[in-house]
Design an enzyme around this catalytic site. Structure first.
Site, mmCIF file in Angstrom:
data_model
loop_
_atom_site.group_PDB
_atom_site.id
_atom_site.type_symbol
_atom_site.label_atom_id
_atom_site.label_comp_id
_atom_site.label_asym_id
_atom_site.label_seq_id
_atom_site.Cartn_x
_atom_site.Cartn_y
_atom_site.Cartn_z
ATOM 1 N N ASN A 118 0.701 -1.105 0.142
ATOM 2 C CA ASN A 118 0.043 0.102 0.034
ATOM 3 C C ASN A 118 0.835 1.242 -0.155
ATOM 4 O O ASN A 118 1.962 1.215 0.713
ATOM 5 C CB ASN A 118 -0.877 0.042 1.182
ATOM 6 N N PHE A 122 -2.115 8.200 4.302
ATOM 7 C CA PHE A 122 -2.853 8.714 5.468
ATOM 8 C C PHE A 122 -4.155 9.429 4.980
ATOM 9 O O PHE A 122 -4.303 10.589 5.213
ATOM 10 C CB PHE A 122 -1.988 9.740 6.439
ATOM 11 N N SER A 182 5.540 5.494 9.009
ATOM 12 C CA SER A 182 4.912 5.079 7.651
ATOM 13 C C SER A 182 5.799 5.633 6.635
ATOM 14 O O SER A 182 6.557 6.523 6.461
ATOM 15 C CB SER A 182 3.506 5.927 7.420
ATOM 16 N N ASN A 184 4.997 5.884 3.588
ATOM 17 C CA ASN A 184 4.309 6.640 2.540
ATOM 18 C C ASN A 184 4.149 8.088 2.636
ATOM 19 O O ASN A 184 3.574 8.871 2.095
ATOM 20 C CB ASN A 184 2.952 6.233 2.261
ATOM 21 N N THR A 185 4.688 8.701 3.982
ATOM 22 C CA THR A 185 4.768 10.349 4.031
ATOM 23 C C THR A 185 6.209 10.579 3.971
ATOM 24 O O THR A 185 7.175 10.291 4.932
ATOM 25 C CB THR A 185 4.142 10.279 5.328
ATOM 26 N N LYS A 220 4.680 4.150 17.205
ATOM 27 C CA LYS A 220 4.669 2.947 16.220
ATOM 28 C C LYS A 220 5.805 3.129 15.342
ATOM 29 O O LYS A 220 6.175 4.330 14.788
ATOM 30 C CB LYS A 220 3.474 3.173 15.418
ATOM 31 N N ASN A 249 5.473 -1.149 11.456
ATOM 32 C CA ASN A 249 4.751 -0.843 10.659
ATOM 33 C C ASN A 249 5.090 -1.661 9.183
ATOM 34 O O ASN A 249 5.836 -2.574 9.230
ATOM 35 C CB ASN A 249 5.124 0.895 10.225
#
Length: 370
Positions: A118, A122, A182, A184-185, A220, A249
């Protein structure tokens, strides 16, 4: 078997995974908002064996099996998820400002590997909108709020952005998990370093104090930290008396799926992540000596996986991809298997087994730090 056949059919039809997720969320969310239906589901599927009850973070969890952040992104279907048998739900990731996330498509299934890829980024309606839903939770539902950085906010202003989200969410949830990992950020993973993480935790704690709130605070972590970096975070957790760590994560290291990967870069979750998740858990458990609650996530597929994580030092365990592939009856099967394993190994409760496979036993991991 029926669910697996349906999943296979959806894959063959190439229904977009995010669309399928949204349909499931809408259906289960609607059921969870109807008290008679929720009670009926709970009567059939909720954990029953008292051996599954875990006391941690000042809370009572009916099962150590929870839902990882990413499933209920906005707090729309936690009622239905708990009715299926999950002991708690971590909602989010939520940001101070609502945002659409990354462009679609942003989820890919890897069914042969029982994995997902993925690059969501967010997507959510914002902390205040989610907080309104969290405040309407049914009695007995344990909810965490996973908090991340708004994409448009520069990293230098991240602490203030997290504080704004926490200001809305803290009064409505049972614990907070600061997502600093994450993939993805852009730039977010760098906040796992000791200096920025220390600043972030202290800032959020100041926000909680200013609001007169005592909410357990966790962070996390990602799976791609090396051992030295993991040790530094473990030391920081003890220094700051963090209530807990959620690990791990998704990963940007895709070697485990190799040529099967035919999708844009993103975070990999599911079975291939399990070995690394176990290593991180064991490393953190040894470093924190049982003085910090550990929530293990990554590659959980079965009751045996949950039991192994608990014995390796996890007080609680979360699932995402295993639930996607396992279907709505999966939490019930895992809970039943977990209770059986605890009894077979001579434990009156799963809480007694936390860390029992490790070389040393510190203070009980079921006792909140600080």
């Amino acid at each position: 078997m029926l669910y697996r056949a349906l999943l296979a059919a959806l894959i063959r039809l190439r229904l977009d995974p995010e669309r399928a997720h949204g349909l499931a969320a809408a259906a289960l969310g609607a059921l969870g908002r109807l008290p008679p239906t929720r009670r009926a589901l709970g009567a059939l599927l909720a954990p029953r064996d008292p051996a599954l009850v875990v006391e941690a973070l000042g809370l009572r969890f009916p099962s150590p099996l929870g839902v990882a952040a990413g499933v209920d992104k906005d707090g729309r279907w936690f009622g239905g998820l708990t009715a299926l048998g999950f002991g708690f739900v971590e909602v989010g990731t939520l940001t101070a400002q609502g945002q659409p996330g990354n462009p679609r498509p942003r989820i890919a299934r890897l069914p042969r590997e029982r994995a997902l890829l993925n690059s969501m980024g967010f997507p959510n309606r914002g902390a205040e909108a989610a907080a309104r839903l969290l405040r309407e939770r049914p009695p007995g539902v344990v909810l965490g709020a996973n908090v991340g950085k708004t994409r448009a906010v520069p990293i230098k202003d991240a602490a203030a952005d997290y504080r704004a989200a926490v200001r809305s969410l803290a009064p409505a949830c049972d614990y907070l998990a600061l997502n600093v990992s994450s993939p993805n950020t852009p730039g977010l993973a760098g906040m796992q370093a000791a200096a920025p993480l220390r600043e972030l935790v202290r800032g959020v704690r100041a926000e909680l104090t200013a609001g007169g709130l005592k909410v357990p605070l966790l962070v996390k972590l990602g799976p791609d930290l090396d051992d030295e970096e993991l040790d530094a975070v473990g030391d920081l957790a003890l220094e700051l008396e963090l209530d807990g760590i959620v690990a791990v994560n998704t990963t940007r290291r895709h070697e485990a799926v190799g040529a099967a990967l035919a999708a844009p870069p993103g975070g990999l979750s599911g079975a291939p992540l399990a070995p690394r998740a176990v290593h991180v858990l064991e490393r953190l458990c040894a470093r924190t000596r049982g003085r910090t609650i550990l929530i293990s996530v990554g590659g959980i597929q079965s009751a045996e996986d949950v039991w192994a994580r608990i014995r390796a030092g996890a007080t609680l365990v979360q699932a995402y991809t295993g639930f996607v592939y396992g279907g709505p009856l999966w939490p019930r099967r895992v809970n039943r298997g977990l209770a059986r394993l605890a009894h077979e190994d001579g434990f009156a409760s799963v809480g007694e087994a936390v860390g029992s496979a490790g070389p040393t036993r510190g203070p009980s991991a079921a006792t909140p730090a600080g």
